[in-house]
Design a protein around this motif. Structure first.
Motif, mmCIF file in Angstrom:
data_model
loop_
_atom_site.group_PDB
_atom_site.id
_atom_site.type_symbol
_atom_site.label_atom_id
_atom_site.label_comp_id
_atom_site.label_asym_id
_atom_site.label_seq_id
_atom_site.Cartn_x
_atom_site.Cartn_y
_atom_site.Cartn_z
ATOM 1 N N ALA A 117 57.182 33.101 -50.457
ATOM 2 C CA ALA A 117 56.515 34.168 -51.593
ATOM 3 C C ALA A 117 56.081 33.448 -53.065
ATOM 4 O O ALA A 117 55.585 33.690 -53.677
ATOM 5 N N HIS A 118 56.803 32.299 -53.065
ATOM 6 C CA HIS A 118 56.704 31.260 -54.160
ATOM 7 C C HIS A 118 55.860 29.890 -53.951
ATOM 8 O O HIS A 118 56.284 29.048 -54.635
ATOM 9 N N ASP A 119 55.225 30.122 -53.173
ATOM 10 C CA ASP A 119 54.129 28.983 -52.759
ATOM 11 C C ASP A 119 54.743 27.822 -52.063
ATOM 12 O O ASP A 119 54.019 26.491 -52.148
ATOM 13 N N HIS A 120 56.117 27.666 -51.362
ATOM 14 C CA HIS A 120 56.370 26.535 -50.906
ATOM 15 C C HIS A 120 55.864 26.428 -49.550
ATOM 16 O O HIS A 120 55.630 27.398 -48.754
ATOM 17 N N GLY A 121 55.277 25.226 -49.136
ATOM 18 C CA GLY A 121 54.853 25.069 -47.602
ATOM 19 C C GLY A 121 55.764 25.118 -46.723
ATOM 20 O O GLY A 121 57.118 25.205 -46.809
ATOM 21 N N MET A 122 55.326 25.195 -45.652
ATOM 22 C CA MET A 122 56.103 25.243 -44.253
ATOM 23 C C MET A 122 57.022 23.867 -44.043
ATOM 24 O O MET A 122 58.113 23.868 -43.651
#
Length: 430
Positions: free
Chosen positions: A277-282
């Protein structure tokens, strides 16, 4: 049965043994069989660790995509934890009659089939099949935990913590590799026409099935059945007679493991959702969960010996303090701070490890071979059900409040360990 590097069959065939009497076996021979058992357990735990990592890493994200709701993202954890509870009960009950080998092999096989079902459900976009498959997949999680007891069956009393911890530490290899393979497994899934988030469950299917085969073929002689014979508990009727009640320390150990499980599951389950939800990648999600899982299992190299030397209760208290620090760190970490999220999840894993190793030793101390597997199965049912409640509640709590509030609640919950240990300290042997 031959004792050595060859496969051993009927446990009653120990040279010099008569059903209902302890077999003729030296301490050196028992120690050698114990070392061989640990090697087999370690191999199966490496495979099992890779299998359980799939559900931890992407289970919540897969449900989020298929259900279209953040509030239900904790449902996969709840479902495979409920499946874990059912499997823990069945494995614990069957072990008393059939031994460790058959029950553990069946549990891992069921987990592998459940992982296959998750992949099929993702391809077919079938939510009902997803739910059923996640429940069955949970058998692998329960079996992975139950295998730790095989590491202590033949261990002397002063080395039970070490025996348990060596079984646990092997899980680190597979459990750390699994989350860090999220990206390549996702690409493999894409190439096969499978939804990206189902990729890790391909690994889980292969790993769990391989663990089951390993235990079925190599866990001979069966460590539990041999331990019963050595203790003279294998009389007429085998494992079908009445079960003695365990000492009170078993329930203190159970409370320790249940509270640590609830704190760990609640925070761990929603961390990937919070990160995405806070734009951290997989890749970042895989790194955080991989280090978290490493912190769950790798400290066993030290904590087993610490439990044996310092005592069960001091290590359990340290678990509560560590989990409080984990919850507060997660709550205070800025959402874009990967480093602080890593610290929080590593503390979370360490606290869980301290609680599980110390609690397991308390349960083993308070039981005898005749009642040990049934008690262990019952305790693990409680652990699994508490994890299911925590997993189901975590999504609802985070949706209603925030990830930060969830972290605080989890940390404070862990402090209940201290009064529980104080209340039951008379039933715990160092």
């Amino acid at each position: 049965m031959e004792l050595g590097n060859t496969v051993v069959g009927d446990i009653d065939a120990v040279p010099g043994s008569v059903p209902g009497t302890p077999p003729v076996i030296t301490a050196e021979e028992q120690a050698r069989i114990h070392r061989r058992t640990l090697r087999v357990v370690i191999l199966s735990q490496i495979l099992g660790g890779a299998g359980l990592a799939a559900g931890i890493s992407v289970g919540a994200l897969l449900a989020q995509d298929m259900l279209g709701s953040d509030s239900l993202a904790g449902l996969p954890t709840g479902l495979f934890t409920l499946g874990s509870a059912a499997a823990a009960f069945l494995v614990g009950r069957s072990t008393r009659v059939l031994g460790r080998r058959l029950g553990l092999a069946a549990g891992f096989t069921a987990g592998g089939l459940g992982a296959v079902g998750v992949v099929v459900a993702a391809v077919a976009d079938s939510v009902p099949l997803l739910f059923i498959s996640l429940f069955i997949y949970g058998a692998g999680t329960a079996t992975n935990l139950q295998t730790r007891y095989a590491g202590s069956d033949l261990a002397p009393a002063e080395k039970r913590g070490h025996g348990t911890s060596m079984a646990m530490v092997a899980t680190t290899v597979g459990a750390v590799a699994g989350p860090n393979l999220i990206d390549p497994l996702g690409h493999l899934a894409d190439n096969l026409g499978i939804p990206t988030l189902a990729g890790p469950f391909l690994l889980a299917a292969v790993a769990y099935l391989a663990a089951g085969v390993t235990l079925f073929l190599l866990l001979r002689p069966d460590p539990y059945l041999l331990a019963r014979q050595i203790a003279g508990d294998d009389g007429p009727g085998g494992g079908t007679g009445p079960v003695l009640k365990p000492a009170g320390g078993a329930w203190v150990g159970a409370a320790t493991m249940i509270l640590t499980q609830m704190t760990m599951v609640a925070i761990m389950t929603m961390t990937p959702v919070h990160m995405r939800a806070h734009d951290h990648g997989m890749g970042a999600v895989g790194l955080v969960i991989g280090l978290h899982v490493a912190s769950m299992w790798l400290p066993s190299l030290v904590t087993g010996r610490l439990v044996d030397s310092a005592g069960r209760v001091p290590v359990a208290v340290a678990a509560g303090v560590t989990l409080l620090a984990a919850g507060l760190t997660a709550a205070l970490a800025p959402a874009d701070s990967l480093v602080l999220l890593i610290v929080a999840l590593m503390l979370l894993g360490l606290g869980w490890n301290l609680g599980l190793v110390s609690g397991t030793a308390m349960v083993v101390d308070a039981t005898v071979p005749a009642n040990r597997p049934q008690t262990q199965g019952t305790v693990d049912v409680g652990i699994a059900l508490s994890g299911a409640v925590a997993g189901l509640a975590s999504g609802a709590v985070m949706t209603a409040t925030s990830y930060q509030i969830l972290g605080v609640i989890g940390g404070v919950l862990s402090l209940l360990l201290i009064p529980a240990l104080r209340w039951g300290r008379q039933g715990v042997r160092r």
